[in-house]
Motif scaffolding. Sequence first.
Motif, PDB file in Angstrom:
ATOM      1  N   UNK A 184       0.824  -1.195   0.000  1.00  0.00           N
ATOM      2  CA  UNK A 184       0.000   0.000   0.000  1.00  0.00           C
ATOM      3  C   UNK A 184       0.865   1.255   0.000  1.00  0.00           C
ATOM      4  N   UNK A 185       2.055   1.210   0.628  1.00  0.00           N
ATOM      5  CA  UNK A 185       2.934   2.385   0.647  1.00  0.00           C
ATOM      6  C   UNK A 185       3.499   2.670  -0.742  1.00  0.00           C
ATOM      7  N   UNK A 186       3.837   1.606  -1.470  1.00  0.00           N
ATOM      8  CA  UNK A 186       4.328   1.838  -2.838  1.00  0.00           C
ATOM      9  C   UNK A 186       3.213   2.385  -3.716  1.00  0.00           C
ATOM     10  N   UNK A 187       2.008   1.899  -3.489  1.00  0.00           N
ATOM     11  CA  UNK A 187       0.867   2.409  -4.255  1.00  0.00           C
ATOM     12  C   UNK A 187       0.649   3.895  -3.962  1.00  0.00           C
ATOM     13  N   UNK A 188       0.737   4.253  -2.676  1.00  0.00           N
ATOM     14  CA  UNK A 188       0.533   5.658  -2.296  1.00  0.00           C
ATOM     15  C   UNK A 188       1.613   6.539  -2.898  1.00  0.00           C
TER      16      UNK A 188
ATOM     17  N   UNK B 143       1.323   7.259  -6.721  1.00  0.00           N
ATOM     18  CA  UNK B 143       0.268   8.145  -7.222  1.00  0.00           C
ATOM     19  C   UNK B 143       0.161   9.465  -6.472  1.00  0.00           C
ATOM     20  N   UNK B 144       0.954   9.666  -5.403  1.00  0.00           N
ATOM     21  CA  UNK B 144       0.812  10.929  -4.664  1.00  0.00           C
ATOM     22  C   UNK B 144       2.134  11.420  -4.093  1.00  0.00           C
TER      23      UNK B 144
ATOM     24  N   UNK C 293      -9.330  13.835 -13.751  1.00  0.00           N
ATOM     25  CA  UNK C 293      -7.981  13.738 -14.307  1.00  0.00           C
ATOM     26  C   UNK C 293      -6.950  13.541 -13.197  1.00  0.00           C
ATOM     27  N   UNK C 294      -7.127  14.270 -12.091  1.00  0.00           N
ATOM     28  CA  UNK C 294      -6.167  14.151 -10.993  1.00  0.00           C
ATOM     29  C   UNK C 294      -6.145  12.747 -10.397  1.00  0.00           C
ATOM     30  N   UNK C 295      -7.276  12.066 -10.459  1.00  0.00           N
ATOM     31  CA  UNK C 295      -7.390  10.766  -9.791  1.00  0.00           C
ATOM     32  C   UNK C 295      -7.349   9.593 -10.759  1.00  0.00           C
TER      33      UNK C 295
END
Length: 910
Positions: free
Chosen positions: A11-15, A18-19, A503-505
């Motif tokens: 989940x940390x790599x996913x976060x 993308x952010x 677009x941002x998401x």
Amino acid sequence: MAPAMVMETSVFRYILRHSKREQGYILFIVLVSMLFYYLALNLPKTIVNEAIQGNSFPTAETEAPFLHTVVGVPAFLGGGEVELFPGVPLDRIGYLMALSFSFLGMVLINNGLKYYINTTKGRLGERMLRRLRYQLFDRIMRFPLPHFRKVKGAELATMIKDEVEPLGGFIGDAFVTPAFLGGQALTAMLFIMMQSVALGSVALAVVLAQAIIIPRLRKRILRLGRQRQLTARALAGRVAECVDGAREIHANDTSNYERADIADRLGLIFKIRFELYQRKFATKMLNNLLAQVTPFVFYSVGGYFAIMGDLDIGALVAVIAAYKDMPGPLKELIDWDQQRQDVQIKYEQVIEQFQPDRMLPEEAQQTGLARPERLSGDLVASNVTYADEGGVKLIDALSFRVAVRDKVAVVGGPGSGKRELAMLLGGLIRPTGGMLTIDSLDLGRAAEGVTGRGIGYVGPDTYLFPLTLRQNLMYSLWHEPTREREYPEEERRAVAWQIAEAKRTGNMVLDVRADWVDYESAGVASAEELDARLLGVLQEVEFERDVYELGLRGVVDPAVHPGLAAAVLRMRQMVRRQLEDPRLAGLVEPFDWERYNANATLGENLLFGVPVNSAFNTESLAQNPYVQTVLERAGLSRDLLDLGRNVAATMVELFAGLSPGHEFFERYSFIRYEDLAVFKALLSRAEAVGLDKLSADDRARLTSLSFKLLPAHRLGGLEEPMQARIVAARHVFKRDLPAELQGTVAFYDAEQYSGAAPLLDNILFGKVAIGLADANSRVQALVAELLEEAGLRDDVVRAGLEYSVGVGGTRLSGPQRQKIALARALLKRPDLFVLDEATATLEGGAQKKVMDGLLRRNEPFGVVWMLHRASLARQFDIVLLMRDGRIVEKGTYDELNREGSLFAQLLQHD
């Protein structure tokens, strides 16, 4: 941007993926906030020591510089200090006030920064949650169709809706919370250490104990949380199974078994949750106990140091104030660590359900593709193999060549592989080996934008969305927006904001409110032409009459169909003139405000209109306070109560010995077998205490029986004098209707169209006679004839297209759903129809008409039809006979119908 084929497992790599930029910005704000937090901690010490105790004021006349700022110079640069600001000289009171207001300013700044950080990370979390939910749904759209047999829709919906919900709160906190709370705790700890190493060591020891013990205790809590999630997901799936299988449950009397199963599952969930609560609050109690030990040490040991002169009072006050702020951040840090582990488990559990084998590639569903060319040439299968997820070959080295424009019949028994071949040709599944091509197009790799427009697949059963008939028919044309919608300025800004957020998401940025209809695929240029085309395809699939009848029975909004409403008012007069014919006289009793309608119930005669909402529901009229008031004013309350009592007594006397299915219960529709015991008990109470002393509910129950009476029931009490009193009461009802109830009843008006009444009732403006043979069918025939003469039949069909089909199309029969599937396939004019026993549920005459009509259409197209009976293959150019996933015979009907052939054997068993 389309999501990657494989999602991040952490989940940390996913976060971070993308952010990263947003997380860095918030961390910078957190770092800035630590400076103000430290100043807020240090100011109380300065206030106590310098202003209150007067360390900076040796005499009463002394002034001290406020905000005096100096910077030390490193030794290698010569040492010393550099004064940046000499400060503002203030007396002792002024100095105290300046420091106090500075402290207030720090508090406001810290709270402002905290608010900004929380709202910013909250917005980030919601954006990431939106991204994740969209990606999960996107992956569902790319699941291979066979995978849907292994998963439950309710469980997938639960995962997207509920199970990822905690991720939204955590994503914003993933890096910011440990930085912010850890920064606060470290700043406070550093400040305490600077005041007293001994007190700081005690505080550090307690913090380390919390950091070591509490996470260990929470490991079992995490495991219980995972079990709770899995059992709750399984419960949702089991409830969905019961909803889907409701018919079988009732048919086999297994409702109690299902209750027992759900009770057992609820018991397991209760056990898990109860243990979870016990452990959670035990851990919380221990954490609070450790947090409360430290102030004891501060007061005792710190107080001793202060008394002995080893620690000044200001420093002790500041230490206690600093530590007072530490348990909160520490507790939240420990909670964050538990949430981190919990979220990681949930994230892993969710994404493993959304990564099945053989997922469609992203390119298969991309938008913005050029319009595909018409399919032509040859349909070629070269050693095509298809194996299910267990490795069993359902199609085995299948090969054939036919022209796309050929009419091909495929026959074979169960397990022959013809169903899988249909799905392969329709682009619903992809070969696991070999090649399936149309000219140069590889169907195993083709985008759905090609197969979904060029191939019209219809299976043996059809799912309809809970929309109108029109929308379900046009569903085959909703590929991507074809015309932008014009918005008012204010709404346009809101839509622009929605698109920017999408677009941002990483969400699709296409406007769902735009016009999505592919007019070109339907062969039309406008909505009006499409409307005419819809009526045409309904006739082709023998569904036009069904929709016409739905239109007659449906409610038509005059604001949506003003032309039809006006025409109905003209037809009303035509019907009235036709009914003056002696041969038709008495078929319909028109509504007349001055006459009692003998073919309407007493309640309908009183209301004399159509309820617009539930305020005057016909089943609960007797309980309505306004109706009770009207009956009192008209002097009818006691009479209708007596009438209801007489009806109840008659029912109990005549029907007590009848079986539940007796025809009388159908004839007297207001009587249910289950009601008999209730009314028998009610009559006993009435005889014992009298009608006047019955409860309000009992009196309303008896009165409600009278509301359901018709003169045709011949139960007495509705003679002409009573009818005249009801007519008088209806005028009172309309005249005295309170302002707040205005509009809740659409009163009958010969000059007005009623938007609350069905179309047929508006045309007739009366009640069909009860007791006349064939009255309904004769009236229907008359109305149909007049509609045809007036050119309104198509308008009624258009009104029928607004009929809502219900969840899964359950308001329609199976054959009707199949006709809709055939109609929407015809509507998009595919080059190749792939029909998998698509007419098997239709009755024989309709089967033949639909098949004949489709095969003889003038438009150039091909058909591959998986037939449920071999004898139907006579009309086709080529017949393919399948067995065990292979084609074992190929030729024309006459070529294959020879003695000893497998095809001839199939014909014998038809």
